[in-house]
Design a protein around this motif. Structure first.
Motif, PDB file in Angstrom:
ATOM      1  N   GLN A 150       0.835  -1.207   0.000  1.00 33.76           N
ATOM      2  CA  GLN A 150       0.000   0.000   0.000  1.00 33.76           C
ATOM      3  C   GLN A 150       0.869   1.257   0.000  1.00 33.76           C
ATOM      4  O   GLN A 150       0.593   2.203  -0.739  1.00 33.76           O
ATOM      5  CB  GLN A 150      -0.936   0.008   1.212  1.00 33.76           C
ATOM      6  N   ALA A 151       1.911   1.254   0.811  1.00 37.66           N
ATOM      7  CA  ALA A 151       2.819   2.407   0.868  1.00 37.66           C
ATOM      8  C   ALA A 151       3.534   2.587  -0.471  1.00 37.66           C
ATOM      9  O   ALA A 151       3.693   3.719  -0.955  1.00 37.66           O
ATOM     10  CB  ALA A 151       3.835   2.236   1.992  1.00 37.66           C
ATOM     11  N   ASP A 152       3.936   1.475  -1.099  1.00 37.98           N
ATOM     12  CA  ASP A 152       4.588   1.549  -2.416  1.00 37.98           C
ATOM     13  C   ASP A 152       3.627   2.106  -3.462  1.00 37.98           C
ATOM     14  O   ASP A 152       4.005   2.953  -4.273  1.00 37.98           O
ATOM     15  CB  ASP A 152       5.082   0.166  -2.860  1.00 37.98           C
ATOM     16  N   LEU A 153       2.400   1.629  -3.444  1.00 36.90           N
ATOM     17  CA  LEU A 153       1.405   2.109  -4.409  1.00 36.90           C
ATOM     18  C   LEU A 153       1.165   3.602  -4.224  1.00 36.90           C
ATOM     19  O   LEU A 153       1.146   4.357  -5.210  1.00 36.90           O
ATOM     20  CB  LEU A 153       0.089   1.333  -4.244  1.00 36.90           C
ATOM     21  N   LEU A 154       1.003   4.036  -3.002  1.00 34.70           N
ATOM     22  CA  LEU A 154       0.804   5.461  -2.730  1.00 34.70           C
ATOM     23  C   LEU A 154       1.999   6.275  -3.215  1.00 34.70           C
ATOM     24  O   LEU A 154       1.826   7.312  -3.867  1.00 34.70           O
ATOM     25  CB  LEU A 154       0.569   5.695  -1.237  1.00 34.70           C
ATOM     26  N   ARG A 155       3.193   5.809  -2.936  1.00 37.23           N
ATOM     27  CA  ARG A 155       4.401   6.518  -3.366  1.00 37.23           C
ATOM     28  C   ARG A 155       4.465   6.618  -4.886  1.00 37.23           C
ATOM     29  O   ARG A 155       4.722   7.690  -5.441  1.00 37.23           O
ATOM     30  CB  ARG A 155       5.647   5.803  -2.821  1.00 37.23           C
ATOM     31  N   LEU A 156       4.185   5.524  -5.579  1.00 38.85           N
ATOM     32  CA  LEU A 156       4.258   5.516  -7.039  1.00 38.85           C
ATOM     33  C   LEU A 156       3.169   6.380  -7.668  1.00 38.85           C
ATOM     34  O   LEU A 156       3.438   7.139  -8.609  1.00 38.85           O
ATOM     35  CB  LEU A 156       4.176   4.081  -7.561  1.00 38.85           C
ATOM     36  N   LEU A 157       1.945   6.291  -7.167  1.00 41.50           N
ATOM     37  CA  LEU A 157       0.867   7.115  -7.709  1.00 41.50           C
ATOM     38  C   LEU A 157       1.121   8.596  -7.447  1.00 41.50           C
ATOM     39  O   LEU A 157       0.842   9.431  -8.305  1.00 41.50           O
ATOM     40  CB  LEU A 157      -0.489   6.681  -7.126  1.00 41.50           C
ATOM     41  N   THR A 158       1.655   8.911  -6.280  1.00 41.38           N
ATOM     42  CA  THR A 158       2.000  10.300  -5.969  1.00 41.38           C
ATOM     43  C   THR A 158       3.047  10.803  -6.931  1.00 41.38           C
ATOM     44  O   THR A 158       2.955  11.933  -7.455  1.00 41.38           O
ATOM     45  CB  THR A 158       2.491  10.421  -4.513  1.00 41.38           C
ATOM     46  N   ARG A 159       4.011   9.990  -7.232  1.00 44.13           N
ATOM     47  CA  ARG A 159       5.073  10.361  -8.168  1.00 44.13           C
ATOM     48  C   ARG A 159       4.499  10.606  -9.570  1.00 44.13           C
ATOM     49  O   ARG A 159       4.871  11.561 -10.248  1.00 44.13           O
ATOM     50  CB  ARG A 159       6.129   9.266  -8.211  1.00 44.13           C
ATOM     51  N   LEU A 160       3.569   9.754  -9.999  1.00 48.91           N
ATOM     52  CA  LEU A 160       2.957   9.935 -11.312  1.00 48.91           C
ATOM     53  C   LEU A 160       2.045  11.159 -11.346  1.00 48.91           C
ATOM     54  O   LEU A 160       1.927  11.818 -12.373  1.00 48.91           O
ATOM     55  CB  LEU A 160       2.142   8.688 -11.692  1.00 48.91           C
ATOM     56  N   ALA A 161       1.383  11.445 -10.234  1.00 50.73           N
ATOM     57  CA  ALA A 161       0.438  12.566 -10.188  1.00 50.73           C
ATOM     58  C   ALA A 161       1.126  13.916 -10.081  1.00 50.73           C
ATOM     59  O   ALA A 161       0.527  14.934 -10.407  1.00 50.73           O
ATOM     60  CB  ALA A 161      -0.528  12.373  -9.019  1.00 50.73           C
ATOM     61  N   ASP A 162       2.362  13.936  -9.618  1.00 50.01           N
ATOM     62  CA  ASP A 162       3.092  15.209  -9.487  1.00 50.01           C
ATOM     63  C   ASP A 162       3.294  15.858 -10.845  1.00 50.01           C
ATOM     64  O   ASP A 162       3.681  15.210 -11.793  1.00 50.01           O
ATOM     65  CB  ASP A 162       4.466  15.000  -8.825  1.00 50.01           C
ATOM     66  N   ASP A 163       3.007  17.143 -10.889  1.00 50.23           N
ATOM     67  CA  ASP A 163       3.204  17.898 -12.141  1.00 50.23           C
ATOM     68  C   ASP A 163       4.542  18.579 -12.119  1.00 50.23           C
ATOM     69  O   ASP A 163       5.085  18.978 -11.194  1.00 50.23           O
ATOM     70  CB  ASP A 163       2.096  18.945 -12.304  1.00 50.23           C
TER      71      ASP A 163
END
Length: 141
Positions: free
Chosen positions: A128-141
């Protein structure tokens, strides 16, 4: 190993499916209380923390002012938002959440969260922490 285009397509399809599940769960529990577009308006007003001019609301939503007006008309009829004159500009109208709108928004957010919890319960805490980290990275503009 899949080609990058195949991987991108697979990720896009999976994310679309997850979003559809989340929307369906919200809609199933709320019935026809609000559409996705109406939810976006309520969320935008809440995130702003203040009343917004219709033109400002449209800009934040990335839609034309006429479309924002239509959505606000429906939300106002349902007493989820209220319009009032802008004290700084007689030609402008401010839109704000009503208490009922805030309640509906809180309900939809809770249902979306619960739907997501159902999905991520399959993952352990580290995943879950990995998924959150990866999605946050993709969502960052």
């Amino acid at each position: 190993m899949p080609a990058p285009d195949d991987t991108a397509e697979q990720i896009a399809a999976l994310l679309d499916g997850i979003v559809r599940r989340q929307r369906r769960a919200s809609k199933d529990n709320l019935g026809s209380a609000v559409t996705h577009g109406q939810f976006r308006v309520l969320r935008t007003l809440d995130n702003a923390g203040r009343a917004l001019r219709l033109s400002e609301l449209a800009g934040q939503l990335g839609i034309v002012p006429r479309s924002a007006t239509s959505v606000v008309d429906d939300l106002e009829a349902a007493e989820l938002v209220a319009r009032r004159p802008d004290p700084d500009d007689r030609r402008a109208t401010l839109v704000d959440l009503t208490p009922a709108g805030a309640d509906v928004l809180a309900t939809v957010r809770r249902q979306r969260r619960d739907a997501m919890l159902t999905l991520i319960e399959r993952l352990d805490t580290r995943e879950q922490a990995d998924l959150l980290r990866l999605l946050t990275r993709l969502a960052d503009d």
